[in-house]
Design an enzyme around this catalytic site. Sequence first.
Site, PDB file in Angstrom:
ATOM      1  N   ASP A  51      57.734-105.435 -85.194  1.00 27.70           N
ATOM      2  CA  ASP A  51      58.751-104.813 -86.048  1.00 27.70           C
ATOM      3  C   ASP A  51      58.537-103.308 -86.192  1.00 27.70           C
ATOM      4  O   ASP A  51      58.943-102.713 -87.189  1.00 27.70           O
ATOM      5  CB  ASP A  51      58.752-105.451 -87.443  1.00 27.70           C
ATOM      6  CG  ASP A  51      59.387-106.833 -87.433  1.00 27.70           C
ATOM      7  OD1 ASP A  51      59.850-107.282 -86.372  1.00 27.70           O
ATOM      8  OD2 ASP A  51      59.412-107.459 -88.514  1.00 27.70           O
ATOM      9  N   HIS A 106      62.943-108.536 -82.976  1.00 28.50           N
ATOM     10  CA  HIS A 106      64.242-108.985 -83.511  1.00 28.50           C
ATOM     11  C   HIS A 106      65.393-108.556 -82.621  1.00 28.50           C
ATOM     12  O   HIS A 106      65.328-107.528 -81.940  1.00 28.50           O
ATOM     13  CB  HIS A 106      64.495-108.389 -84.910  1.00 28.50           C
ATOM     14  CG  HIS A 106      63.643-108.964 -85.983  1.00 28.50           C
ATOM     15  ND1 HIS A 106      64.020-110.029 -86.754  1.00 28.50           N
ATOM     16  CD2 HIS A 106      62.408-108.609 -86.425  1.00 28.50           C
ATOM     17  CE1 HIS A 106      63.073-110.316 -87.630  1.00 28.50           C
ATOM     18  NE2 HIS A 106      62.072-109.468 -87.457  1.00 28.50           N
ATOM     19  N   HIS A 143      53.705-110.734 -91.229  1.00 31.69           N
ATOM     20  CA  HIS A 143      54.918-111.287 -91.841  1.00 31.69           C
ATOM     21  C   HIS A 143      55.210-112.707 -91.350  1.00 31.69           C
ATOM     22  O   HIS A 143      55.002-113.025 -90.175  1.00 31.69           O
ATOM     23  CB  HIS A 143      56.134-110.386 -91.572  1.00 31.69           C
ATOM     24  CG  HIS A 143      56.141-109.163 -92.435  1.00 31.69           C
ATOM     25  ND1 HIS A 143      56.833-108.027 -92.113  1.00 31.69           N
ATOM     26  CD2 HIS A 143      55.531-108.904 -93.630  1.00 31.69           C
ATOM     27  CE1 HIS A 143      56.664-107.113 -93.062  1.00 31.69           C
ATOM     28  NE2 HIS A 143      55.874-107.623 -93.986  1.00 31.69           N
TER      29      HIS A 143
HETATM   30 FE    FE Z   1      60.181-109.438 -88.596  1.00 34.84          FE
HETATM   31 ZN    ZN Z   2      57.970-107.744 -90.171  1.00 37.66          ZN
END
Ligand code: FE
Ligand code: ZN
Length: 254
Positions: free
Chosen positions: A132, A170, A57
Amino acid sequence: MLKINTISCLQDNYSYIIEDSTANTIGIIDPSEFQPIDNFIKKKFNKIDYVLNTHHHFDHTGGNLELKKKYNCKIVGSKSDEKRIPGIDIKLQDGDIFKFGSVEFKIILVPGHTSGHICFHSDKEKIIFTGDTLFSLGCGRVFEGTYSQMLKSLNVIKNLPVDTNIYCGHEYTKKNLNFCYKVDFNNHYLKEKIEWVDSKINKKEPTVPITIKEELNTNIFLRCDVPYIKKILGMENSSEVEIFKKLRDLRDSF
Ligand code: FE
Ligand code: ZN
């Protein structure tokens, strides 16, 4: 021993600068963007040996090419994402060992969020970079895999030694906490965590790393097999993966 610096990128991403000072090796985990990484690197080390990507990503690879161009570093990522990771040089598969200076990272393939997502785990350093897949008090959305794959991936991480430190991609902890507490409202570990999370966020400090032990007590996505959780969802007879899907769907619309 590795030194780890947490760098805030984009809106809520974390990139990590890792340093093995014995071997003078510098790496970046998931450079979301070039500038904040370059600002740190040019002042402190003025070199990068490796960029390590957990998945393809853009918010995890956005800095790859510019960093490679400036520092001539090698880009490390998942073999199955060789076509999607910008500038990839070193392609890794499940179970491979990646030698970062004197530190050995074991590669764990964790499909679900993306099909080629990997985690970098060091047993000796007691750290894992989870991208993630696993967040503090949450998990990533299921984009490219099945719910059953994602649950299996989370359970692999869950079974690592409980004192392993989790570095995720994150800062979603506050919203994740609100979700966990809404469903698992009798959980005193969660209740105790509210004040700590709020104070971190107010001071603009990261809520990571967290340990597997803390997550086992609080992260509802690691508790899909707990009878009490099944009960409060009114799904006593459902399987672990049915509970996981239910929770993930509830979280998607939370
Ligand atoms: Fe991400
Ligand atoms: Zn991701």
